[in-house]
Enzyme design. Structure first.
Site, PDB file in Angstrom:
ATOM      1  N   CYS A  12       0.839  -1.207   0.000  1.00 45.49           N
ATOM      2  CA  CYS A  12       0.000   0.000   0.000  1.00 45.49           C
ATOM      3  C   CYS A  12       0.868   1.248   0.000  1.00 45.49           C
ATOM      4  CB  CYS A  12      -0.932   0.002   1.210  1.00 45.49           C
ATOM      5  SG  CYS A  12      -0.051   0.149   2.784  1.00 45.49           S
ATOM      6  N   CYS A  15       3.524   1.605   2.703  1.00 44.60           N
ATOM      7  CA  CYS A  15       4.780   0.896   2.415  1.00 44.60           C
ATOM      8  C   CYS A  15       5.697   1.765   1.569  1.00 44.60           C
ATOM      9  CB  CYS A  15       4.497  -0.411   1.674  1.00 44.60           C
ATOM     10  SG  CYS A  15       3.358  -1.521   2.498  1.00 44.60           S
ATOM     11  N   ASP A 414      13.158  23.689 -33.615  1.00 48.48           N
ATOM     12  CA  ASP A 414      14.328  23.862 -34.478  1.00 48.48           C
ATOM     13  C   ASP A 414      13.823  23.679 -35.913  1.00 48.48           C
ATOM     14  OD1 ASP A 414      17.064  23.922 -35.352  1.00 48.48           O
ATOM     15  OD2 ASP A 414      16.940  21.746 -35.539  1.00 48.48           O
ATOM     16  N   ASP A 612      16.779  18.221 -32.835  1.00 46.81           N
ATOM     17  CA  ASP A 612      17.345  16.915 -33.189  1.00 46.81           C
ATOM     18  C   ASP A 612      18.858  16.873 -33.235  1.00 46.81           C
ATOM     19  OD1 ASP A 612      17.622  18.433 -35.630  1.00 46.81           O
ATOM     20  OD2 ASP A 612      17.976  16.516 -36.621  1.00 46.81           O
ATOM     21  N   ASP A 616      21.249  21.521 -30.637  1.00 50.80           N
ATOM     22  CA  ASP A 616      19.979  21.739 -29.935  1.00 50.80           C
ATOM     23  C   ASP A 616      20.052  21.325 -28.465  1.00 50.80           C
ATOM     24  OD1 ASP A 616      18.665  22.647 -32.240  1.00 50.80           O
ATOM     25  OD2 ASP A 616      18.231  20.602 -32.876  1.00 50.80           O
TER      26      ASP A 616
END
Length: 715
Positions: A12, A15, A414, A612, A616
């Site tokens: 639970c 825990c 970009d 990419d 960047d």
């Protein structure tokens, strides 16, 4: 460093809170994220911290932990087999429990009384309490040894109290509650079993990814013979033969044969990719109509598929920011319920009610309280959402990025390789007076030969296709965001932006005269050798499929867009106008891109950056959420919070929609979990809720939360 532990014995939210606190107390631990749904703990700590110290900390909290060995997909298979074994055992135990519950309920409702009825019910209740209920008693005893309490404590204490009273009642000739004892144990066990089944369904993404990996590979030996071996036995450098229509077992390079490969599992693109000698292929992709020989370059945990599975598993096991409040409440929930149960018993006695009735009310309080629902509210939704994202081409690295992207109000793109396909082509060469086109291309190709930038690749392809002279270059050095420089045939050469060439001594007037002939939507690379301008190369790229639809979808959601690129200003502005992007900024260095993102955030905007390339990476890291295109560089993907594997920009608004739906689901789950306890615990205190009803309600509450998370797939 980051370490992942498998934690056994958690039941639970209490825990989770206890394990988290115990791990965070270890010297050198920076943070710990514990997930009830995956039964994993992800710990970030100083490298000096030994794994044994982390395992011991979990042990001191009353649970067991062991290091998750990342042995690639084999480890994931082993984990799946372990869960199947546990489910089979749970199924057998549940069948046994129901076989005891039905006759006990029938006897409990039997009238009139007959001699020996209670003794028969006792004979049925004892194995239900001792065998089926052992999982709760064992957990409660483990917590007791460490001075703590959890859901197991509530169930064990409630069922034991009801059994003890019923035994006393049998000896004293009073009405017993054996049916309540069996019902408490079995109904809650039903809930836990259904919860385990439905939790398994939230992990469908990992199972689907695992299904893509072949179990065996055909290895070509040195003498040319073929030998079939388990895929985990393949080593780097070995050549595997992939017949038509079979999945490729390893990441590698084609050394013989021609075929087409379905890579939709990575990109979402339905069109197959043609491969021939020298082509890179990825394990798990589907070979088409030709046989190919593949030299293995990555196996086991090093394959793309294994790394995707690892990222999905880590993301599913991570903790969302909203979970921190739940963990704080869960830390005191079970002790508070124990106090409420004691006060309930005392209160009923004070008002003059008989002590058996007071005891049953206290038992109902213990049984009806459900910390499980609180513990599962967030992680099950995160598991489902991360899995959905992975199947639809968006790989989230953690729950925090998944939660955060839904609040984004600005997306910065970009240009090259992001909004465009990333495979530009040379469309024109503009030589300076007295210079030949081939000389411009030859010098540019020599300087850019070592670069991986899409524009450099376009120049190289054009030079090769035209058959220009291959010049030798040395001392090549990239100028981030501006171009590159090298020594070509003994003379310094520059290829890049006007700023780079101007810094190298080229007159502005010469640059402007060449720039004027380039069309607005194209990129341009200027070329110089020594102190002379040789010319410019015009390079054009095409938009990625779905780019226009993605921008439009963001606009409909009230999200602003911007285009920031190192490309020349006119090309950036032309593309922004064509796509109806709100802001356009060209000729920006990587540092300037990151600065723009930071300034937007300082203005109060919540910014996502989509890129990419290596240049960047600063902007991806500076944004609230960084999204790397799946075909981008490793550095870009490493710096980002999520990767768009499909290469389809429509995944950006889809990721935002998924995040918002996930946050809504988490809020619904938490509302249910808290409202359930707020309403039913007082009703149990008042004696309105019988222990049997309490047990059924407790089991249902957890199932509701997990089931609601599964509905994310439909939404």
């Amino acid at each position: 460093m980051r370490t992942e532990l498998a934690v056994e014995g958690m039941t639970c939210a209490s825990c989770v809170a206890r394990v988290t606190k115990s791990l965070e107390r270890v010297p050198g631990v920076e943070s710990a994220g514990v997930n009830l749904a995956t039964e994993r703990a992800v710990v970030e700590h100083d490298p000096a911290v030994v794994i044994e110290a982390l395992e011991a900390a979990v042990g001191h909290a009353g649970y067991q932990a062991h290091l998750v060995e990342r042995a690639g997909l084999e480890g994931e298979d082993e984990d799946a087999r372990r869960r199947e074994h546990e489910l089979a055992r749970s199924r057998a135990m549940l069948t046994f429990g129901i076989a005891l519950l039905l006759p006990t309920l029938a006897l409990g409702m039997a009238a009139p009384m007959f001699s020996g009825k209670d003794w028969i019910m006792l004979a049925l209740a004892l194995p239900a309490w001792g065998v089926v209920g052992w999982t709760f008693h064992r957990g409660a005893l483990a917590q007791l040894r460490h001075g703590a309490a959890n859901m197991d404590t509530l169930v064990s204490l409630g069922s034991t109290a009801a059994l003890a009273y019923s035994l006393y009642a049998t000896l004293a000739g009073r009405p017993s509650y054996y049916e309540s004892v069996v019902a408490i144990i079995v109904l809650i066990f039903v809930g836990k079993h259904v919860e385990a089944l439905t939790k398994g369904r939230t992990n469908v993404a990992v199972r689907a990814l695992l299904a893509l990996r072949p179990q065996a590979a055909r290895v070509r030996e040195a003498d040319g013979t073929l030998r079939e071996v388990p895929v985990e036995s393949v080593t780097r450098g070995q050549v595997v033969v992939v017949p038509p229509g079979e999945r490729i077992p390893v990441d590698g390079v084609v050394v013989a044969g021609v075929s087409s490969v379905d890579v939709s599992m990575l990109t979402g693109e339905p069109l197959p990719v043609e491969v021939t000698q020298g082509s890179a292929v990825t394990g798990g992709t589907l070979n088409g109509d030709g046989a190919i020989d593949v030299r293995a370059q990555a196996v086991g945990a090093g394959t793309v598929l294994a790394r995707i599975v690892a990222v999905v598993r880590l993301a599913q096991g991570s903790r969302a920011p909203v979970q921190r409040l739940v963990d704080r409440i869960a830390g005191v929930f079970v002790p508070a319920i124990l106090v409420v149960a004691v006060l309930t018993f005392a209160g009923w006695m004070i008002v003059g009610r008989p002590w058996p009735a007071a005891l049953i009310a206290a038992v109902a309080v213990l049984v009806v309280a459900c910390p499980c629902a609180m513990g599962l509210a967030t992680p099950t939704a995160i598991m489902a959402a991360v899995g959905i994202g992975a199947q639809r081409g968006v790989l989230f690295k953690g729950a925090e990025s998944l939660e955060r992207i839904g609040s984004i109000d600005m997306v910065v793109f970009d240009k090259t390789g992001t909004l465009t396909r990333g495979r530009p082509e040379v469309v024109a060469v503009h030589p300076a007076a007295g210079v030949q086109e081939d000389e411009v291309l030859a010098v540019a190709a020599a300087v850019e030969r070592a670069s991986t930038h899409p524009l450099a690749a376009a120049i190289g392809r054009a030079a090769e296709e035209r058959g220009v002279e291959r010049l030798a270059a040395s001392q090549t050095m990239a100028e981030r965001g501006r171009g590159a420089r090298a020594v070509v045939e003994g003379r310094a050469a520059l290829v890049g932006t006007p700023a780079l060439l101007a810094a190298g001594g080229i007159a502005d007037a010469e640059l402007r005269s060449l720039e004027a002939v380039v069309r607005a939507d194209a990129s341009v690379a200027f070329v110089a050798r020594g102190s002379a301008l040789l010319g410019s190369i015009e390079i054009a790229d095409t938009l990625r499929p779905g780019a226009r639809e993605a921008i439009e979808a963001l606009r409909r959601r009230g999200i602003a867009t911007a285009l920031v690129s190192g490309d020349r200003r006119s090309a950036v502005e032309a593309m922004a106008a064509a796509l109806a992007v709100d802001e356009a900024m060209g000729e920006r260095s990587p540092e300037e891109k990151a600065g723009i993102v930071c300034r937007m955030r300082e203005r109060g905007q919540r910014v996502a950056f989509v890129g990419d390339g290596i240049n960047d990476a600063p902007a991806l890291a500076s944004a609230d959420v960084g999204l790397a295109m799946g075909g981008g560089t490793e550095i870009a993907i490493e710096a980002a919070d999520a990767a768009i594997l499909s290469g389809d920009l429509r995944a950006v608004p889809a990721a935002i929609d998924l995040s918002r739906a996930t946050v809504r689901t988490i809020k619904q789950n938490l509302f249910w979990a808290f409202a359930y306890n707020v309403v039913l615990v007082p009703l149990a205190v008042a004696g309105v809720v019988h222990p049997i009803m309490a047990a059924a309600a407790m089991g249902f509450s957890s199932v509701f939360v997990v089931g609601n998370s599964l509905l994310l797939r439909r939404r």
